[in-house]
Write a protein that holds these residues in place. Structure first.
Motif, short mmCIF file in Angstrom:
data_model
loop_
_atom_site.label_atom_id
_atom_site.label_comp_id
_atom_site.label_asym_id
_atom_site.label_seq_id
_atom_site.Cartn_x
_atom_site.Cartn_y
_atom_site.Cartn_z
N PHE A 4 0.86 -1.18 0.00
CA PHE A 4 0.00 0.00 0.00
C PHE A 4 0.90 1.23 0.00
CE2 PHE A 4 -1.84 3.40 2.59
CZ PHE A 4 -3.01 3.66 1.89
N ARG A 5 0.54 2.24 -0.80
CA ARG A 5 1.39 3.43 -0.89
C ARG A 5 0.53 4.68 -0.94
NH1 ARG A 5 3.58 6.86 -4.78
NH2 ARG A 5 2.25 5.90 -6.36
N LEU A 6 0.89 5.65 -0.12
CA LEU A 6 0.26 6.97 -0.16
C LEU A 6 1.06 7.90 -1.07
CD1 LEU A 6 -0.48 7.48 3.65
CD2 LEU A 6 -2.20 7.19 1.84
N HIS A 10 7.81 6.83 -1.77
CA HIS A 10 8.49 6.26 -2.93
C HIS A 10 7.83 4.97 -3.40
CE1 HIS A 10 11.66 5.33 -5.73
NE2 HIS A 10 11.95 4.20 -5.12
N ARG A 11 7.49 4.91 -4.68
CA ARG A 11 6.97 3.68 -5.27
C ARG A 11 8.13 2.78 -5.64
NH1 ARG A 11 6.08 2.19 -10.58
NH2 ARG A 11 6.56 4.31 -11.28
N PRO A 12 8.19 1.57 -5.11
CA PRO A 12 9.31 0.69 -5.44
C PRO A 12 9.39 0.44 -6.95
CG PRO A 12 8.10 -0.18 -3.58
CD PRO A 12 7.28 0.96 -4.12
N VAL A 13 10.55 0.73 -7.52
CA VAL A 13 10.81 0.48 -8.94
C VAL A 13 12.11 -0.32 -9.05
CG1 VAL A 13 9.46 2.41 -9.83
CG2 VAL A 13 11.82 2.80 -9.13
N ARG A 32 20.93 -8.77 11.89
CA ARG A 32 20.22 -7.54 12.23
C ARG A 32 20.28 -6.60 11.03
NH1 ARG A 32 21.43 -4.25 17.08
NH2 ARG A 32 19.18 -3.88 16.96
N VAL A 33 19.12 -6.06 10.63
CA VAL A 33 19.03 -5.24 9.42
C VAL A 33 18.38 -3.90 9.75
CG1 VAL A 33 18.06 -5.05 7.10
CG2 VAL A 33 18.87 -7.27 7.94
N ALA A 34 18.93 -2.83 9.17
CA ALA A 34 18.29 -1.51 9.23
C ALA A 34 18.06 -1.04 7.81
CB ALA A 34 19.17 -0.51 9.96
N ASP A 35 16.89 -0.48 7.57
CA ASP A 35 16.52 0.06 6.25
C ASP A 35 16.28 1.55 6.41
OD1 ASP A 35 15.63 0.47 3.67
OD2 ASP A 35 13.63 -0.37 4.03
N ILE A 36 17.22 2.36 5.93
CA ILE A 36 17.16 3.81 6.07
C ILE A 36 16.45 4.40 4.85
CG2 ILE A 36 18.51 5.91 6.46
CD1 ILE A 36 18.73 3.78 8.67
N CYS A 37 15.48 5.28 5.08
CA CYS A 37 14.59 5.79 4.03
C CYS A 37 13.72 4.64 3.53
CB CYS A 37 15.36 6.44 2.89
SG CYS A 37 16.45 7.80 3.37
N THR A 38 13.02 4.01 4.44
CA THR A 38 12.32 2.76 4.14
C THR A 38 11.14 2.92 3.19
OG1 THR A 38 11.48 0.73 5.16
CG2 THR A 38 10.74 2.82 6.12
N GLY A 39 10.51 4.11 3.14
CA GLY A 39 9.39 4.30 2.22
C GLY A 39 8.24 3.36 2.51
N THR A 40 7.87 2.55 1.53
CA THR A 40 6.77 1.59 1.73
C THR A 40 7.16 0.44 2.63
OG1 THR A 40 7.43 0.31 -0.22
CG2 THR A 40 5.78 2.07 -0.56
N GLY A 41 8.45 0.32 2.92
CA GLY A 41 8.92 -0.81 3.72
C GLY A 41 9.25 -2.03 2.88
N THR A 61 9.02 10.82 7.16
CA THR A 61 7.64 11.27 7.05
C THR A 61 6.66 10.31 7.73
OG1 THR A 61 7.08 10.16 4.95
CG2 THR A 61 8.25 12.27 4.81
N TYR A 62 5.61 10.89 8.28
CA TYR A 62 4.57 10.07 8.90
C TYR A 62 3.91 9.17 7.87
CZ TYR A 62 4.86 12.86 13.18
OH TYR A 62 5.29 13.47 14.34
N ARG A 63 3.76 9.66 6.64
CA ARG A 63 3.11 8.86 5.59
C ARG A 63 3.90 7.58 5.32
NH1 ARG A 63 -0.07 11.73 1.05
NH2 ARG A 63 -1.23 13.29 2.22
N ALA A 64 5.23 7.72 5.20
CA ALA A 64 6.06 6.54 4.93
C ALA A 64 6.03 5.57 6.12
CB ALA A 64 7.49 6.96 4.63
N VAL A 65 6.12 6.12 7.31
CA VAL A 65 6.08 5.26 8.51
C VAL A 65 4.78 4.48 8.56
CG1 VAL A 65 5.97 5.27 11.03
CG2 VAL A 65 7.71 6.62 9.84
N PHE A 66 3.67 5.14 8.27
CA PHE A 66 2.38 4.45 8.27
C PHE A 66 2.34 3.37 7.19
CE2 PHE A 66 -1.90 4.05 6.41
CZ PHE A 66 -2.56 3.49 7.50
N CYS A 67 2.81 3.71 5.98
CA CYS A 67 2.81 2.72 4.89
C CYS A 67 3.66 1.51 5.23
CB CYS A 67 3.32 3.37 3.60
SG CYS A 67 2.18 4.53 2.84
#
Length: 225
Positions: A4-6, A10-13, A32-41, A61-67
Motif C-alpha cells: 500500500f502506498r500513499l 516512494h513507489r518501489p521500482v 540484524r538489518v536496518a533500512d534507512i529511508c524505508t518508504g513503503t517498507g 515522514t509520517y506517511r512513509a512510517v504508516f505505509c
C-alpha cells in the motif's frame, strides 16, 4: 509482496529490487538489518522474509512510517518502524546489514522538501544531500563484518560514494551496475543536469548498488591497540 502506498511515498521500482537482490547475497539468517529511508517498507519486508533476525525501518515522514507499518502487517513480516532523520532514531545501535534507497535526484534547490510528491526524489543540487550523510554515518552503525548497501544513479557520483565509504574505514565496491536510459524524472530535469555538468550528451545513466564492508580484522586490530 502486497504494498500500500500513499502519495509522497516512494513507489518501489527497479532501483529498489536491485538493492533487494544485493541484500539477498549479503544477509545471513538471523542478522540484524536496518533500512534507512524505508518508504513503503518493501526492502525491510524483503529482509524479514529472507530470514533476518530483526529488521528496523526508518523514515522521516509520517506517511512513509504508516505505509511501512501497514505493509508489514499485510505481508506478515515482523519489522519495527521508527520515524526520524536517517540514523537518528537508531541511537548507538549496530547492524549486520544496512540498506538505503534514499532520494538521489538533483533538484532546483539545496533545500529538501518536507511534504509533497517530490519528498522521495529531491536531494539537493547534486543529488547527494542525503547520500553523503548516509555514507559518513553508516560506519558507526555497523557490526564487525557488517555491510551497508546503498543504491543511486551514477549521475550522483559513483566514485564519490566509494571514496566516502573508504574514508570511513570501509572496504567499498560496486556490486551491481545497471546501465540504461534516463528515467522519467531525470529526463524531465535533463536540461538542468546538463547545465550543471552532471549529464553527458548521450542521456545515459547507470543505477548502481555500492557496498561498504566493515572488516572484522580491522575492528579487532583497532581494539587490540
Amino acid at each position: 509482496m502486497k504494498l500500500f502506498r500513499l502519495p509522497g511515498v516512494h513507489r518501489p521500482v527497479s532501483d529498489t529490487w536491485l538493492l533487494a537482490e544485493a541484500m539477498h547475497r549479503e544477509l545471513k539468517p538471523g542478522g540484524r538489518v536496518a533500512d534507512i529511508c524505508t518508504g513503503t517498507g518493501a526492502l525491510a519486508i524483503s529482509a524479514a522474509q529472507a530470514g533476518a533476525g530483526s529488521v528496523t525501518g526508518v523514515d522521516l515522514t509520517y506517511r512513509a512510517v504508516f505505509c511501512a507499518w501497514l505493509n508489514s502487517k499485510l505481508n506478515r513480516a515482523p519489522i519495527e518502524v521508527r520515524r526520524g532523520d536517517l540514523f537518528g532514531p537508531l541511537a548507538a545501535e549496530k547492524f549486520d546489514v544496512i540498506l538505503s534507497n534514499p532520494p538521489y535526484i538533483p533538484s532546483e534547490s539545496e533545500e529538501l522538501p518536507r511534504r509533497g510528491t517530490t519528498v522521495p526524489l529531491d536531494a539537493g543540487l547534486d543529488g547527494r544531500a542525503l547520500l553523503d550523510r548516509i555514507c559518513r554515518e553508516a560506519p558507526n552503525h555497523l557490526l564487525p563484518g557488517g555491510t551497508i548497501l546503498v543504491v543511486h544513479s551514477s549521475i550522483c557520483g559513483t566514485d564519490r560514494t566509494i571514496e566516502t565509504f573508504t574514508r570511513g574505514g570501509l572496504q567499498a565496491d560496486v556490486v551491481i551496475s545497471e546501465p540504461g536510459q534516463l528515467g522519467p524524472v531525470m529526463t524531465a530535469r535533463a536540461a538542468m543536469l546538463r547545465e550543471r555538468g552532471l549529464l553527458g550528451p548521450d542521456d545515459q545513466e547507470e543505477i548502481v548498488v555500492i557496498r561498504g564492508r566493515l572488516s572484522e580484522r580491522l575492528v579487532r586490530s583497532t581494539v587490540d591497540r
